[in-house]
Enzyme design. Structure first.
Site, PDB file in Angstrom:
ATOM      1  N   HIS A  85      -0.595  -2.925  -4.319  1.00 55.81           N
ATOM      2  CA  HIS A  85      -1.273  -1.945  -3.451  1.00 55.81           C
ATOM      3  C   HIS A  85      -0.470  -0.657  -3.300  1.00 55.81           C
ATOM      4  O   HIS A  85      -0.487  -0.015  -2.249  1.00 55.81           O
ATOM      5  CB  HIS A  85      -1.549  -2.536  -2.067  1.00 55.81           C
ATOM      6  CG  HIS A  85      -2.464  -3.728  -2.088  1.00 55.81           C
ATOM      7  ND1 HIS A  85      -3.824  -3.623  -1.968  1.00 55.81           N
ATOM      8  CD2 HIS A  85      -2.211  -5.055  -2.240  1.00 55.81           C
ATOM      9  CE1 HIS A  85      -4.362  -4.825  -2.021  1.00 55.81           C
ATOM     10  NE2 HIS A  85      -3.410  -5.710  -2.194  1.00 55.81           N
ATOM     11  N   ASN A 158      -9.461  -7.085   1.665  1.00 53.90           N
ATOM     12  CA  ASN A 158      -9.793  -6.505   0.361  1.00 53.90           C
ATOM     13  C   ASN A 158     -11.276  -6.164   0.324  1.00 53.90           C
ATOM     14  O   ASN A 158     -12.033  -6.543   1.224  1.00 53.90           O
ATOM     15  CB  ASN A 158      -9.495  -7.508  -0.759  1.00 53.90           C
ATOM     16  CG  ASN A 158      -8.018  -7.541  -1.140  1.00 53.90           C
ATOM     17  OD1 ASN A 158      -7.248  -6.667  -0.773  1.00 53.90           O
ATOM     18  ND2 ASN A 158      -7.633  -8.561  -1.884  1.00 53.90           N
ATOM     19  N   TYR A 372       4.724 -10.193   4.551  1.00 51.67           N
ATOM     20  CA  TYR A 372       4.608  -8.751   4.836  1.00 51.67           C
ATOM     21  C   TYR A 372       5.793  -8.221   5.629  1.00 51.67           C
ATOM     22  O   TYR A 372       6.316  -7.141   5.346  1.00 51.67           O
ATOM     23  CB  TYR A 372       3.274  -8.464   5.542  1.00 51.67           C
ATOM     24  CG  TYR A 372       2.092  -8.661   4.617  1.00 51.67           C
ATOM     25  CD1 TYR A 372       1.771  -9.928   4.138  1.00 51.67           C
ATOM     26  CD2 TYR A 372       1.313  -7.600   4.198  1.00 51.67           C
ATOM     27  CE1 TYR A 372       0.708 -10.129   3.278  1.00 51.67           C
ATOM     28  CE2 TYR A 372       0.244  -7.783   3.331  1.00 51.67           C
ATOM     29  CZ  TYR A 372      -0.057  -9.054   2.879  1.00 51.67           C
ATOM     30  OH  TYR A 372      -1.105  -9.237   2.024  1.00 51.67           O
TER      31      TYR A 372
HETATM   32 FE1  HDE Z   1      -1.174  -8.830   0.188  1.00 56.78          FE
HETATM   33  N1  HDE Z   1       0.692  -8.022   0.124  1.00 56.78           N
HETATM   34  N2  HDE Z   1      -0.377 -10.631  -0.312  1.00 56.78           N
HETATM   35  N3  HDE Z   1      -3.033  -9.667   0.042  1.00 56.78           N
HETATM   36  N4  HDE Z   1      -1.979  -7.093   0.609  1.00 56.78           N
HETATM   37  C1  HDE Z   1       0.977  -6.728   0.339  1.00 56.78           C
HETATM   38  O1  HDE Z   1       2.727  -5.949   1.705  1.00 56.78           O
HETATM   39  C2  HDE Z   1       0.928 -10.954  -0.253  1.00 56.78           C
HETATM   40  C3  HDE Z   1      -3.325 -10.961  -0.237  1.00 56.78           C
HETATM   41  C4  HDE Z   1      -3.283  -6.830   0.888  1.00 56.78           C
HETATM   42  O2  HDE Z   1      -2.335  -0.716   2.419  1.00 56.78           O
HETATM   43  C5  HDE Z   1       2.460  -6.468   0.419  1.00 56.78           C
HETATM   44  O3  HDE Z   1       3.284  -3.974   2.678  1.00 56.78           O
HETATM   45  C6  HDE Z   1       1.113 -12.359  -0.507  1.00 56.78           C
HETATM   46  C7  HDE Z   1      -4.699 -11.246   0.077  1.00 56.78           C
HETATM   47  C8  HDE Z   1      -3.484  -5.424   1.148  1.00 56.78           C
HETATM   48  O4  HDE Z   1      -0.222  -1.194   2.819  1.00 56.78           O
HETATM   49  C9  HDE Z   1       3.070  -7.859   0.259  1.00 56.78           C
HETATM   50  C10 HDE Z   1      -0.139 -12.859  -0.722  1.00 56.78           C
HETATM   51  C11 HDE Z   1      -5.209 -10.068   0.537  1.00 56.78           C
HETATM   52  C12 HDE Z   1      -2.207  -4.861   1.025  1.00 56.78           C
HETATM   53  C13 HDE Z   1       1.840  -8.727   0.095  1.00 56.78           C
HETATM   54  C14 HDE Z   1      -1.064 -11.775  -0.599  1.00 56.78           C
HETATM   55  C15 HDE Z   1      -4.160  -9.099   0.505  1.00 56.78           C
HETATM   56  C16 HDE Z   1      -1.299  -5.927   0.688  1.00 56.78           C
HETATM   57  C17 HDE Z   1       2.968  -5.408  -0.527  1.00 56.78           C
HETATM   58  C18 HDE Z   1      -0.520 -14.289  -1.072  1.00 56.78           C
HETATM   59  C19 HDE Z   1      -6.658  -9.786   0.975  1.00 56.78           C
HETATM   60  C20 HDE Z   1      -1.860  -3.405   1.149  1.00 56.78           C
HETATM   61  C21 HDE Z   1       3.374  -4.237   0.335  1.00 56.78           C
HETATM   62  C22 HDE Z   1      -0.073 -15.260  -0.126  1.00 56.78           C
HETATM   63  C23 HDE Z   1      -7.034 -10.522   2.166  1.00 56.78           C
HETATM   64  C24 HDE Z   1      -1.695  -2.989   2.568  1.00 56.78           C
HETATM   65  C25 HDE Z   1       3.135  -4.656   1.692  1.00 56.78           C
HETATM   66  C26 HDE Z   1      -1.390  -1.504   2.609  1.00 56.78           C
HETATM   67  C27 HDE Z   1       0.074  -5.743   0.521  1.00 56.78           C
HETATM   68  C28 HDE Z   1       1.947 -10.060  -0.036  1.00 56.78           C
HETATM   69  C29 HDE Z   1      -2.454 -11.938  -0.806  1.00 56.78           C
HETATM   70  C30 HDE Z   1      -4.397  -7.746   0.933  1.00 56.78           C
HETATM   71  C31 HDE Z   1       4.059  -8.038  -0.872  1.00 56.78           C
HETATM   72  C32 HDE Z   1       2.443 -13.079  -0.549  1.00 56.78           C
HETATM   73  C33 HDE Z   1      -5.410 -12.596  -0.062  1.00 56.78           C
HETATM   74  C34 HDE Z   1      -4.792  -4.727   1.490  1.00 56.78           C
HETATM   75  O5  HDE Z   1       3.778  -8.260   1.409  1.00 56.78           O
END
Ligand code: HDE
Length: 696
Positions: A85, A158, A372
């Protein structure tokens, strides 16, 4: 005249050659009152052009603290970008509750009707780096931070309601596989490569999210035309501690719309910032994007009756089974002041929830609750990132956490611990108002296991495929073929087809045909029997499109001699109906019919028709004849036609259409037919598609 013009230029050139040390005058002049520039320590800067030297042509002195401070700050201007992202666009706005959920929750944000609560929303692509393009095929992030009276509530979702994996353990693998391949460093922002398809084809659970990623949802026309989903089930808790499951939905007021894949590819060259610009410009002109906020509420008993496990994030609950109730709205009405300070530094975290909301046991959500906070520590450099203005709660907050990198506060007093008896105003826990977790009984057996109820990986993607209309199904099949034709490893392509046969036998066959496969690979044995569930018509974009011109963009091609009365008839009517209109011409100004000089919004070569939803042209025959020999003009119409757009072409323009090999159809009208044109402009001319493109 000529002497007068050249004289000042000569003077400036002589001046620039003169070496200027401390006190040198800058060469520009501007109005306004400019505050004195200082260093970060507040020391007035005497000269922002020249570094301190031992002599006019001598070496720079180490002593020049002004230069060193400026360069050092510059060297550290970038922070590590988000691992996923990274590319995002955001806006400020507010949330307003329209229907109270007081029966289900104590959360003030969900019970105080009419209250406007500030929020910040960031949309993003997943796979590409921060500088990548806006229109790749990708799932979009849809993250909302609501600054409630009871603390920050982040709904980090999402634009698809399902995810690729069931357990957080697989997230690093998924992300490694989709991002650019580690040895070659490409492709950027694209899933069309071997490692992604290798991984997902070995993970049957990813098939449903793969279908969404290959559908038109993954190539949205505008961030303002996307739905958002919280994906996981959460809980609402009422005053009695009773729990109701909830799924969160955002519904765009403009309705949904997507690009055509060929258009998305061309947009990458036409405007890297297509979505960012669209969002910024809409808010800038007061056209505030708005979403309805909806909830699906269900009890444990209802959940038990579903033919799948709602804790499995690869499943959605069709709204035909559990309706989406609209209970509020989000309006984005202010652009960020600074991309870095706000859009880049905003730190979302699904663990940020307020009293009255609670988590479910979705194993993906459980892993996210850790990730996060951890990622912000390295991305934002330490544990005080919550003090950055965009992250700070707007309600009072207090605790005994102290020190650390970039502490911005100056805590007073002796007490930084609890229990304490030395001060009367030190923060204490509050059992009454504090966050409560649902008192869930858990008597399972500990282990690294996947619940049996998570085993069915094909029934739901099948249901999704059957919920799309024929056009959307063909787009999806063609998208898989496009992606797989970029995959060099034959056995990976075959494995994908083997899965797709399980999703839908016809889909598998179509993809195999599209790839020119001589023989169908055997279908993969499913872990659980595949079921045929009722389709969910609510999932189709095309079938649910809104009958509106709002948010649409119309381009009108003009040149010298064009009749502005005809142009204005279209422009005024289109704008009245909510569309935005841009004039395009070979030059940035034209001499219109009658001699008036008219300013133009976009020069033809840099303003392709891909950035519009419909196009019109009002041209004198002689100008049209010139443009018929101009590739940019011919492509303007050829692309508009190929991307199924409504075209209003005057008589003169027919020459350009002919040069482009275009046979006008029902979507091509005379510009005099303003009403008809604007009606057609609301949507794409789907009936044209089989005539311009071979789909799978
Ligand atoms: Fe994320 N995800 N994610 N994700 N995600 C990040 O956090 C993570 C997942 C989503 O505009 C990171 O600040 C893991 C699902 C959005 O700043 C990180 C898992 C969904 C954004 C991270 C998921 C998301 C992130 C990277 C599996 C939809 C951007 C930078 C367990 C519901 C937010 C940060 C923004 C961002 C980890 C799965 C949505 C690495 C470990 C499912 C919208 O922490």
């Amino acid at each position: 005249m000529a002497t007068k013009k050249t004289a000042p230029a000569k003077k400036a050139a002589t001046k620039a050659k003169t070496p200027r040390g401390n006190g040198g005058e800058p060469q520009y002049q501007s109005g306004g009152t400019h505050p004195t520039m200082t260093t970060a320590q507040g020391i007035p800067v005497p000269d922002n052009q020249n570094s301190l030297r031992s002599s006019p042509r001598g070496p720079t002195l180490l002593e020049d603290f002004i230069l060193r401070e400026k360069i050092t700050h510059f060297d550290h201007e970038r922070i590590p970008e988000r691992i996923v992202h990274a590319r995002g666009s955001a806006a400020h706005g507010y949330f307003e509750l329209t229907k109270s959920l007081s029966k289900f929750t104590t959360a003030k944000i969900l019970t105080e009707v009419g209250e406007k609560t500030p929020l910040f929303t960031r949309f993003s692509t997943v796979a590409g780096g921060a500088g990548s393009v806006d229109t790749p095929r990708d799932i979009r992030g849809f993250a909302v931070k609501v600054y409630t009276k009871e603390g920050n509530w982040d709904i980090v979702g999402n634009n698809a309601p399902v995810f690729f994996i069931q357990d957080a353990m697989k997230f690093p693998d998924l992300v490694h596989a989709v991002k650019m391949e580690p040895d070659r460093g490409f492709p950027q922002a694209a899933s069309a490569h071997d490692t992604f398809w290798d991984f997902v084809s070995l993970m049957p659970e990813s098939m449903h999210a793969v279908m969404w990623a290959m559908s038109d949802r993954a190539i949205p026309r505008s961030l303002r035309m996307m739905e958002g989903f919280g994906i996981h089930s959460f809980r609402l808790l009422n005053a009695k501690g009773e729990s109701t499951f909830v799924k969160f939905h955002w519904r765009p007021k403009l309705g949904m719309q997507s690009t055509i894949w060929d258009e998305a590819v061309k947009l990458q060259a036409a405007d890297n910032d297509f979505h960012r610009r669209d969002l910024f410009e809409a808010i800038d002109r007061g056209d505030y994007p708005e979403w309805e906020f909806g909830v699906q509420l269900f009890t444990q008993e209802q959940a038990d009756k579903l033919p799948f496990d709602h804790l499995d994030p690869t499943k959605l609950i069709p709204e035909e089974l559990i309706p989406v109730q609209i209970i509020g709205r989000m309006v984005l009405d202010r652009n960020p002041d600074n991309l870095f300070a706000e859009t880049e530094q905003v730190a979302f975290c699904p663990a940020n929830i307020v009293p009255g909301v609670d988590f479910s046991n979705d194993p993906l959500l459980q892993g996210r609750l850790f990730s996060y906070l951890d990622t912000q520590l390295s991305r934002l450099g330490g544990p005080n990132f919550h003090q950055i203005p965009i992250n700070a709660p707007k309600c009072p907050f207090a605790n005994h956490q102290r020190d650390g990198h970039m502490q911005m506060e100056v805590p007073k007093g002796r007490v930084n611990y609890e229990p304490s008896s030395l001060e009367d105003d030190s923060p204490r826990a509050n059992a009454k108002q504090g966050f409560r977790s649902f008192a869930q009984q858990d008597d399972g057996v500990k282990g690294r296991v996947r619940a049996e109820s998570f085993a069915d990986h094909y029934s739901m993607p099948r249901m999704y495929f059957h919920s799309l209309n024929e056009t959307e199904q063909a787009h999806l099949a063609s998208a898989v073929v496009f992606e797989l034709s970029k995959v060099g490893t034959p056995h990976v392509r075959e494995r994908v087809v083997a899965h797709m046969r399980n999703v839908d036998p016809d889909l598998g066959q179509r993809i195999a045909d599209g790839l020119g496969m001589a023989k169908l690979p055997p279908a993969i044995a499913p872990a659980a029997p595949i079921q045929d569930w009722e389709p969910s018509p609510a999932l189709s974009i095309i079938e649910n499109m809104k009958d509106t011109l709002q948010g649409r963009a119309i381009g009108i091609l003009v040149a010298d001699g064009s009749d502005m009365d005809s142009v204005n008839k279209i422009k005024i009517a289109a704008e009245k109906a909510g569309a935005s209109v841009k004039l395009v011409a070979p030059k940035l100004a034209i001499k219109a019919k009658g001699g008036a000089q008219v300013a133009i919004d976009g020069q033809l070569a840099g303003t392709p028709s891909t950035i519009f939803d419909a196009v019109a042209s009002i041209l004198m025959p002689e100008e049209a004849a010139k443009l018929a020999k101009e590739a940019a003009a011919v492509d303007w119409f050829r692309d508009a036609f190929g991307h199924l757009k409504a075209i209003a072409a005057c008589k003169g323009t027919q020459q350009i259409l002919q040069a482009g090999g275009i046979t006008p159809d029902g979507g091509v009208v005379d510009p005099k037919e303003v009403k008809e044109f604007l009606e057609l402009a609301k949507t794409r001319q789907w009936a044209r598609e089989p005539n311009v493109r071979t789909l799978c």
